[in-house]
Design a protein around this motif. Sequence first.
Motif, PDB file in Angstrom:
ATOM      1  N   PRO A 281      46.309  45.258  44.906  1.00 53.45           N
ATOM      2  CA  PRO A 281      45.515  44.354  45.742  1.00 53.45           C
ATOM      3  C   PRO A 281      44.024  44.572  45.512  1.00 53.45           C
ATOM      4  N   LEU A 282      43.337  43.539  45.074  1.00 58.43           N
ATOM      5  CA  LEU A 282      41.918  43.679  44.756  1.00 58.43           C
ATOM      6  C   LEU A 282      41.008  43.038  45.798  1.00 58.43           C
ATOM      7  N   TYR A 283      41.430  41.925  46.378  1.00 57.03           N
ATOM      8  CA  TYR A 283      40.556  41.237  47.335  1.00 57.03           C
ATOM      9  C   TYR A 283      41.360  40.830  48.564  1.00 57.03           C
ATOM     10  N   VAL A 284      40.671  40.792  49.704  1.00 57.60           N
ATOM     11  CA  VAL A 284      41.306  40.416  50.965  1.00 57.60           C
ATOM     12  C   VAL A 284      40.410  39.438  51.711  1.00 57.60           C
ATOM     13  N   ALA A 285      41.030  38.697  52.603  1.00 56.79           N
ATOM     14  CA  ALA A 285      40.301  37.827  53.527  1.00 56.79           C
ATOM     15  C   ALA A 285      41.095  37.774  54.826  1.00 56.79           C
ATOM     16  N   VAL A 286      40.400  37.493  55.922  1.00 56.21           N
ATOM     17  CA  VAL A 286      41.028  37.444  57.240  1.00 56.21           C
ATOM     18  C   VAL A 286      41.103  35.992  57.697  1.00 56.21           C
ATOM     19  N   LEU A 287      42.304  35.562  58.088  1.00 53.17           N
ATOM     20  CA  LEU A 287      42.499  34.207  58.585  1.00 53.17           C
ATOM     21  C   LEU A 287      42.052  34.120  60.048  1.00 53.17           C
ATOM     22  N   PRO A 288      41.767  32.909  60.536  1.00 52.68           N
ATOM     23  CA  PRO A 288      41.410  32.765  61.960  1.00 52.68           C
ATOM     24  C   PRO A 288      42.490  33.300  62.894  1.00 52.68           C
ATOM     25  N   SER A 289      43.746  33.257  62.452  1.00 54.65           N
ATOM     26  CA  SER A 289      44.858  33.761  63.263  1.00 54.65           C
ATOM     27  C   SER A 289      44.888  35.279  63.335  1.00 54.65           C
TER      28      SER A 289
ATOM     29  N   THR B 245      46.660  41.371  41.601  1.00 53.07           N
ATOM     30  CA  THR B 245      46.679  41.089  40.166  1.00 53.07           C
ATOM     31  C   THR B 245      47.944  41.604  39.509  1.00 53.07           C
ATOM     32  N   GLY B 246      48.540  42.676  40.057  1.00 55.60           N
ATOM     33  CA  GLY B 246      49.764  43.204  39.482  1.00 55.60           C
ATOM     34  C   GLY B 246      50.928  42.257  39.639  1.00 55.60           C
ATOM     35  N   ARG B 247      51.045  41.633  40.811  1.00 54.45           N
ATOM     36  CA  ARG B 247      52.115  40.669  41.053  1.00 54.45           C
ATOM     37  C   ARG B 247      51.701  39.247  40.693  1.00 54.45           C
ATOM     38  N   ARG B 248      50.413  39.048  40.355  1.00 58.38           N
ATOM     39  CA  ARG B 248      49.885  37.705  40.077  1.00 58.38           C
ATOM     40  C   ARG B 248      50.224  36.777  41.235  1.00 58.38           C
TER      41      ARG B 248
ATOM     42  N   ASP C 184      49.838  25.615  38.099  1.00 56.91           N
ATOM     43  CA  ASP C 184      49.611  26.669  37.120  1.00 56.91           C
ATOM     44  C   ASP C 184      49.778  28.044  37.761  1.00 56.91           C
ATOM     45  N   ALA C 185      50.436  28.945  37.038  1.00 60.64           N
ATOM     46  CA  ALA C 185      50.656  30.292  37.541  1.00 60.64           C
ATOM     47  C   ALA C 185      49.345  31.060  37.592  1.00 60.64           C
ATOM     48  N   PHE C 186      49.227  31.937  38.581  1.00 57.56           N
ATOM     49  CA  PHE C 186      48.110  32.872  38.593  1.00 57.56           C
ATOM     50  C   PHE C 186      48.252  33.840  37.421  1.00 57.56           C
ATOM     51  N   THR C 187      47.134  34.198  36.837  1.00 57.82           N
ATOM     52  CA  THR C 187      47.120  35.214  35.793  1.00 57.82           C
ATOM     53  C   THR C 187      46.343  36.440  36.243  1.00 57.82           C
ATOM     54  N   LEU C 188      45.150  36.211  36.779  1.00 59.21           N
ATOM     55  CA  LEU C 188      44.335  37.317  37.275  1.00 59.21           C
ATOM     56  C   LEU C 188      43.595  36.842  38.528  1.00 59.21           C
ATOM     57  N   PRO C 189      44.320  36.662  39.649  1.00 58.75           N
ATOM     58  CA  PRO C 189      43.670  36.172  40.875  1.00 58.75           C
ATOM     59  C   PRO C 189      42.733  37.228  41.448  1.00 58.75           C
ATOM     60  N   LEU C 190      41.502  36.812  41.742  1.00 60.81           N
ATOM     61  CA  LEU C 190      40.502  37.766  42.218  1.00 60.81           C
ATOM     62  C   LEU C 190      39.990  37.346  43.595  1.00 60.81           C
TER      63      LEU C 190
ATOM     64  N   PHE D 213      43.304  49.535  45.633  1.00 64.31           N
ATOM     65  CA  PHE D 213      44.237  49.229  44.548  1.00 64.31           C
ATOM     66  C   PHE D 213      44.850  50.477  43.928  1.00 64.31           C
ATOM     67  N   TYR D 214      44.294  51.649  44.204  1.00 63.80           N
ATOM     68  CA  TYR D 214      44.917  52.879  43.721  1.00 63.80           C
ATOM     69  C   TYR D 214      46.251  53.100  44.441  1.00 63.80           C
ATOM     70  N   TYR D 215      46.231  52.988  45.766  1.00 65.02           N
ATOM     71  CA  TYR D 215      47.434  53.224  46.556  1.00 65.02           C
ATOM     72  C   TYR D 215      48.269  51.960  46.766  1.00 65.02           C
ATOM     73  N   GLY D 216      47.701  50.785  46.448  1.00 65.57           N
ATOM     74  CA  GLY D 216      48.426  49.549  46.723  1.00 65.57           C
ATOM     75  C   GLY D 216      48.530  49.283  48.215  1.00 65.57           C
ATOM     76  N   THR D 217      47.449  49.562  48.945  1.00 65.11           N
ATOM     77  CA  THR D 217      47.473  49.451  50.395  1.00 65.11           C
ATOM     78  C   THR D 217      46.370  48.522  50.892  1.00 65.11           C
ATOM     79  N   VAL D 218      46.517  48.109  52.151  1.00 61.14           N
ATOM     80  CA  VAL D 218      45.440  47.473  52.903  1.00 61.14           C
ATOM     81  C   VAL D 218      45.164  48.372  54.097  1.00 61.14           C
ATOM     82  N   LEU D 219      43.906  48.741  54.272  1.00 55.78           N
ATOM     83  CA  LEU D 219      43.499  49.649  55.339  1.00 55.78           C
ATOM     84  C   LEU D 219      42.711  48.905  56.407  1.00 55.78           C
TER      85      LEU D 219
END
Length: 651
Positions: free
Chosen positions: A332-340, A348-351, A376-382, A594-600
């Motif tokens: 997981p490289l990028y995150v965003a918070v929804l209004p909910s 990027t690993g799972r595309r 179109d499939a994701f290749t490198l979503p950032l 992205f080292y641990y594959g976590t969201v903190l």
Amino acid sequence: MAFVGILSLLLIFFWQGAPTMAATNTERVGNGPALINPYGIVITGDDDAYVIDRGSSSVFLVDLSSGDRTVISGPERGVGPVTTEMRGVGIEPSLDSLLVADSNLKAVIRINIMSGDRTVVSDATRGTGPNIDVPRGVAVDSTGNVFVTDFSLDAVVEVDPTTGNRRVIAGPTSGGNVGTGPDLKQPHGIHASVNGYLYVTDVGWPAVIEINSTTGNRRLVSGTGPVLDAGSGPELSSLRGLTSQGPGTILVVDFNENEVISIDISNGNRKRISGPDVGSGVDLGLPVDAAVTSSGQIVVCDFTPPSVIAVDPLTGDRSVVTSVPKIGLQTPLYVAVLPSGRIVASDTGRRAIWLVDETTGDRAILSAADERGGGDAFTLPLQLIVLDDGDLVVVDDGTDAVVRVDFSTGNRTIISGKGVGTGREFISPRGLLQKSDGNLVVFDTGLTALINVNMKTGNRVVLSDASHGTGPLMHNVNSIIVLDDGTIVVGDAQSKLLTVNPANGNRQAIPVQGGDVAITEPWGLAVSSTGLVYVTYYQGAQAAIASVNPDNGMAFLVSSVSSTPAKRVGGGADMRSPAGCGVEQSGSLVVSDFYYGTVLRIDAVKGDRSVVTSATVGNTVDLDVLLSGSSNLYQSAFGLALVVVTLFLLF
């Protein structure tokens, strides 16, 4: 009755167990410590394969037959400086030592294969000549000469392996440009051939360039950019490592296109050896380097999923040499918070784009090829943002496009790039924001420019680059954000933090000042409700989030994990490679690691860290379950009811 009771138990098992059964795109192969983020590979004549791993700060010996992994150097093996950002690797002619380039240490490090000990060959304190700044690739020729590509200097630097002295052999210097021919523009991989020439992959063009190691003169071998164009065959996108496939042929890996390509040195013609349309077997994720065994088999180092892949040079078929797959989010490289309050993350690993329940940590694929949504499939979503209507917009550095994701269906629609819209085509889009007028701004690393993108037409107009606006130049940008007054903030690996005036493109450095804050390579950016800019970064033994006042540069550590007690802020969950950053309505931060594959989740006042989702926190569930409400509560109630029914029927 007993049959019905047993059936009920089976229902319990499948209902409770099924959500945790996440599909993985690699298999577990080999024993030993896991690779986290492998970035380079070198193979000796005896087919000993050495892999540098950025995630674990270690060097592995990989058995190509069994896939077994052995750490030969790292934090717990060998003495000397810990290599935290290894980018390139070569082996000395004696075969007893490796040479690695570390972009955090800004150094070339020698690693003894037997003991694991690490010593500095060249850095700002050892050797004379221009300092190494952002090293990427290392090559060692047959006589022991060492050559390093520098992403920031746009040059190839020769390093004396004994004294550490440095000299630019190709590229710009204070005394002028060394050598003739096409300029280097973000050189990355490098290979030293037996004929005395060096071959370099250049991300900026993109192209492969031949360099005379004596004169520095350069010749375009193969390229598909608007400026450097040579040879026929598949397009080049974002080149990384390269190696020789025999006389007259080199192999390159394309990070964005997930391909291995052979190039004829004489005419620049290109041929796909393996990739999405060539060969069968496990997919290449984000290939970063390649090597060739004594029998001619190609071995590819895959950044994510972290693995080593064998490629048949004739058929392109791919098989896993070694891998330990992650559960749930991979990179997981990028995150965003929804209004909910829900969290979305680009992986990027799972595309894929994930939807994460902010309370339970349960997660589901929101959009990914063959899993949910068309297009179109994701290749490198950032970097990704949330629109007012609930849909998402994502920049994809692999497809070189800006993609809109329909939240309700997962469908992916290109809104700019790949033939949609007019203006300069994207080369390597990374940063993304939405302005108050609804239109977008994208930073493209290949163009080294901020681009205005019309949301309706997809048309692109340069907002700021070397020819538009004044001030420090932008180079390698990971994230961009916009402040309430419309000012754009850019996180740049070289220029650190910049503000950009959207009216004229003028750039100004933010003078970051704060005793414990040393932002070397900013990654994620977010804005608080009070206008402070949150910055994620990691350097050496410190992973941190800082707050910066964009008006005066005053900075404070919000949360920090460090080997130095004085630089530790907050407690709780570990943090190694913080990347994307978002702000919740409560003011807490959500950060992807992205080292641990976590969201903190990070308390913005105390700095305490807790895990929102990881391999052990939350389940991978169907999206419908996640959208229906509290999936855990529903599962628990349903499971409890089944237990009661089962006990009644059995007894």
